[in-house]
Design a protein around this motif. Structure first.
Motif, PDB file in Angstrom:
ATOM      1  N   SER A 119      22.834 -63.854 -25.889  1.00  0.00           N
ATOM      2  CA  SER A 119      24.001 -63.343 -25.171  1.00  0.00           C
ATOM      3  C   SER A 119      23.950 -61.829 -25.009  1.00  0.00           C
ATOM      4  O   SER A 119      23.329 -61.129 -25.815  1.00  0.00           O
ATOM      5  N   PRO A 120      24.632 -61.302 -23.989  1.00  0.00           N
ATOM      6  CA  PRO A 120      24.675 -59.845 -23.803  1.00  0.00           C
ATOM      7  C   PRO A 120      25.340 -59.155 -24.985  1.00  0.00           C
ATOM      8  O   PRO A 120      26.147 -59.740 -25.702  1.00  0.00           O
ATOM      9  N   ALA A 121      24.999 -57.878 -25.146  1.00  0.00           N
ATOM     10  CA  ALA A 121      25.519 -57.132 -26.289  1.00  0.00           C
ATOM     11  C   ALA A 121      26.938 -56.632 -26.051  1.00  0.00           C
ATOM     12  O   ALA A 121      27.633 -56.288 -26.989  1.00  0.00           O
ATOM     13  N   THR A 122      27.366 -56.608 -24.796  1.00  0.00           N
ATOM     14  CA  THR A 122      28.706 -56.092 -24.519  1.00  0.00           C
ATOM     15  C   THR A 122      29.614 -57.229 -24.083  1.00  0.00           C
ATOM     16  O   THR A 122      29.184 -58.364 -23.869  1.00  0.00           O
ATOM     17  N   LEU A 123      30.892 -56.915 -23.931  1.00  0.00           N
ATOM     18  CA  LEU A 123      31.865 -57.897 -23.452  1.00  0.00           C
ATOM     19  C   LEU A 123      32.541 -57.350 -22.199  1.00  0.00           C
ATOM     20  O   LEU A 123      33.725 -57.551 -21.979  1.00  0.00           O
ATOM     21  N   ALA A 124      31.760 -56.671 -21.365  1.00  0.00           N
ATOM     22  CA  ALA A 124      32.345 -55.894 -20.286  1.00  0.00           C
ATOM     23  C   ALA A 124      32.404 -56.592 -18.936  1.00  0.00           C
ATOM     24  O   ALA A 124      32.871 -56.006 -17.971  1.00  0.00           O
ATOM     25  N   SER A 125      31.925 -57.820 -18.838  1.00  0.00           N
ATOM     26  CA  SER A 125      31.927 -58.476 -17.538  1.00  0.00           C
ATOM     27  C   SER A 125      31.957 -59.984 -17.719  1.00  0.00           C
ATOM     28  O   SER A 125      31.788 -60.494 -18.827  1.00  0.00           O
ATOM     29  N   LYS A 126      32.142 -60.713 -16.602  1.00  0.00           N
ATOM     30  CA  LYS A 126      32.130 -62.176 -16.667  1.00  0.00           C
ATOM     31  C   LYS A 126      30.796 -62.693 -17.197  1.00  0.00           C
ATOM     32  O   LYS A 126      30.750 -63.596 -18.035  1.00  0.00           O
ATOM     33  N   SER A 127      29.706 -62.122 -16.680  1.00  0.00           N
ATOM     34  CA  SER A 127      28.396 -62.604 -17.104  1.00  0.00           C
ATOM     35  C   SER A 127      28.158 -62.332 -18.580  1.00  0.00           C
ATOM     36  O   SER A 127      27.424 -63.055 -19.245  1.00  0.00           O
ATOM     37  N   ALA A 128      28.798 -61.292 -19.099  1.00  0.00           N
ATOM     38  CA  ALA A 128      28.589 -60.934 -20.497  1.00  0.00           C
ATOM     39  C   ALA A 128      29.354 -61.843 -21.444  1.00  0.00           C
ATOM     40  O   ALA A 128      28.863 -62.181 -22.518  1.00  0.00           O
ATOM     41  N   VAL A 129      30.551 -62.233 -21.076  1.00  0.00           N
ATOM     42  CA  VAL A 129      31.385 -62.998 -22.006  1.00  0.00           C
ATOM     43  C   VAL A 129      31.176 -64.499 -21.894  1.00  0.00           C
ATOM     44  O   VAL A 129      31.496 -65.249 -22.828  1.00  0.00           O
ATOM     45  N   LEU A 130      30.631 -64.964 -20.784  1.00  0.00           N
ATOM     46  CA  LEU A 130      30.559 -66.406 -20.562  1.00  0.00           C
ATOM     47  C   LEU A 130      29.778 -67.156 -21.641  1.00  0.00           C
ATOM     48  O   LEU A 130      30.229 -68.224 -22.084  1.00  0.00           O
ATOM     49  N   PRO A 131      28.606 -66.659 -22.108  1.00  0.00           N
ATOM     50  CA  PRO A 131      27.903 -67.417 -23.162  1.00  0.00           C
ATOM     51  C   PRO A 131      28.757 -67.622 -24.408  1.00  0.00           C
ATOM     52  O   PRO A 131      28.716 -68.701 -25.019  1.00  0.00           O
ATOM     53  N   VAL A 132      29.515 -66.611 -24.790  1.00  0.00           N
ATOM     54  CA  VAL A 132      30.375 -66.740 -25.973  1.00  0.00           C
ATOM     55  C   VAL A 132      31.486 -67.757 -25.716  1.00  0.00           C
ATOM     56  O   VAL A 132      31.864 -68.519 -26.610  1.00  0.00           O
ATOM     57  N   VAL A 133      31.992 -67.780 -24.503  1.00  0.00           N
ATOM     58  CA  VAL A 133      33.052 -68.734 -24.159  1.00  0.00           C
ATOM     59  C   VAL A 133      32.510 -70.163 -24.133  1.00  0.00           C
ATOM     60  O   VAL A 133      33.176 -71.106 -24.574  1.00  0.00           O
ATOM     61  N   LEU A 134      31.274 -70.344 -23.642  1.00  0.00           N
ATOM     62  CA  LEU A 134      30.706 -71.686 -23.498  1.00  0.00           C
ATOM     63  C   LEU A 134      30.272 -72.293 -24.836  1.00  0.00           C
ATOM     64  O   LEU A 134      30.310 -73.511 -25.016  1.00  0.00           O
ATOM     65  N   ALA A 135      29.867 -71.460 -25.769  1.00  0.00           N
ATOM     66  CA  ALA A 135      29.247 -71.964 -27.002  1.00  0.00           C
ATOM     67  C   ALA A 135      30.256 -72.675 -27.901  1.00  0.00           C
ATOM     68  O   ALA A 135      31.458 -72.422 -27.864  1.00  0.00           O
ATOM     69  N   ASP A 136      29.711 -73.579 -28.715  1.00  0.00           N
ATOM     70  CA  ASP A 136      30.548 -74.198 -29.755  1.00  0.00           C
ATOM     71  C   ASP A 136      30.788 -73.204 -30.892  1.00  0.00           C
ATOM     72  O   ASP A 136      31.891 -73.117 -31.415  1.00  0.00           O
ATOM     73  N   ARG A 137      29.706 -72.505 -31.277  1.00  0.00           N
ATOM     74  CA  ARG A 137      29.824 -71.512 -32.344  1.00  0.00           C
ATOM     75  C   ARG A 137      28.962 -70.300 -32.010  1.00  0.00           C
ATOM     76  O   ARG A 137      28.017 -70.392 -31.234  1.00  0.00           O
ATOM     77  N   VAL A 138      29.284 -69.196 -32.621  1.00  0.00           N
ATOM     78  CA  VAL A 138      28.530 -67.967 -32.396  1.00  0.00           C
ATOM     79  C   VAL A 138      27.842 -67.540 -33.689  1.00  0.00           C
ATOM     80  O   VAL A 138      28.428 -67.620 -34.775  1.00  0.00           O
ATOM     81  N   VAL A 139      26.575 -67.148 -33.565  1.00  0.00           N
ATOM     82  CA  VAL A 139      25.860 -66.492 -34.653  1.00  0.00           C
ATOM     83  C   VAL A 139      25.958 -64.998 -34.391  1.00  0.00           C
ATOM     84  O   VAL A 139      25.442 -64.497 -33.393  1.00  0.00           O
TER      85      VAL A 139
END
Length: 256
Positions: A119-139
């Motif tokens: 996932s991207p290191a920032t949370l500054a755009s749709k493309s950046a936050v989407l992996p975190v939103v889609l995942a079941d859990r975050v490492v």
């Protein structure tokens, strides 16, 4: 049956991509693993995985006409796992539709046990936050410094606000002992401390060689530490169809 993990940090330079591939290779000893370079803005996993010349990548799938491209054409067998690299063209990035990542991930979920989203290191755009939103859990990958820990906590806060769980915290590129950082981390992070990976010349040499660390220097201290971390990650697979449906219906946030 599949579980999707976002491998995320809040700060660049923590070794997130190295971590994604190392966990992928270690988990591939027990599961079918698919790794996706979801850092579409600053993609570099292809250089770590020896796929710099890949003819089809995630950028092709996210293009406006990407539905005409077969996901299988952007999926490569590497080091015992499947890898979906992302291209580095700025023009292609600007044309890409991050919302299409939902469909790509949904399709990949049907044929794997573990999905790892770099996932991207920032949370500054749709493309950046989407992996975190889609995942079941975050490492959560971080270094034991105040700026890195602060940004890692922001990632955790964002993930949990969208119902994404926390698999744990991985301290990477650690010099010396963690000291009191580990006990402090346990107070603020929701998941366990998965482990501590030492700073390593082997990791830098692996990147220069275009190989994952566990392939380039499997007996290095860092490689052994990543295997120990992976041993502590216990996937909680869900029905692939249910996961795919959730991905397809995920709402793309307008702002972090």
């Amino acid at each position: 049956m599949v579980e999707a993990f976002a491998v995320a940090s809040g700060k660049g330079g923590t070794g997130k991509t190295t971590t994604t591939l190392a966990l992928g290779m270690a988990l591939a000893e027990r599961y079918d693993v698919t790794v996706v370079d979801a850092d579409t803005g600053m993609a570099n996993l292809l250089f770590h995985a020896g796929l710099a010349d890949a003819p089809v990548t995630l950028q092709d799938l996210l293009a406006p006409d990407g539905s005409a491209v077969d996901v299988a054409d952007a999926t490569y067998e590497r080091h015992g796992m499947r890898v979906v690299p992302c291209g580095t063209s700025l023009a292609a990035f600007e044309r890409s539709d991050p919302a299409r990542l939902r469909e790509v991930v949904a399709e990949l979920a049907a044929d794997t046990d573990v999905l790892l989203l770099d996932s991207p290191a920032t949370l500054a755009s749709k493309s950046a936050v989407l992996p975190v939103v889609l995942a079941d859990r975050v490492v959560v990958v971080t270094q034991p410094t105040i700026p890195a820990l602060s940004d890692a906590l922001k990632v955790q806060e964002y993930a949990t606000s969208y119902g994404t769980g926390v698999a744990g915290v991985l301290f990477n590129r650690v010099r010396g002992d963690l000291g009191s950082v580990e006990s402090q981390a346990e107070r603020y992070f929701e998941g366990p401390t998965l482990g501590s990976v030492p700073d390593s010349d082997a990791a830098r040499a692996a990147r220069d060689a275009g190989e994952p660390l566990l392939a380039h220097a499997p007996d290095s201290d860092a490689a052994r530490a990543f295997r120990e971390v992976a041993a502590g990650v216990d996937p909680e697979p869900k029905a692939a169809g249910d996961v795919a449906d959730r991905f397809r219906s995920a709402v793309v946030p307008e702002r972090p």
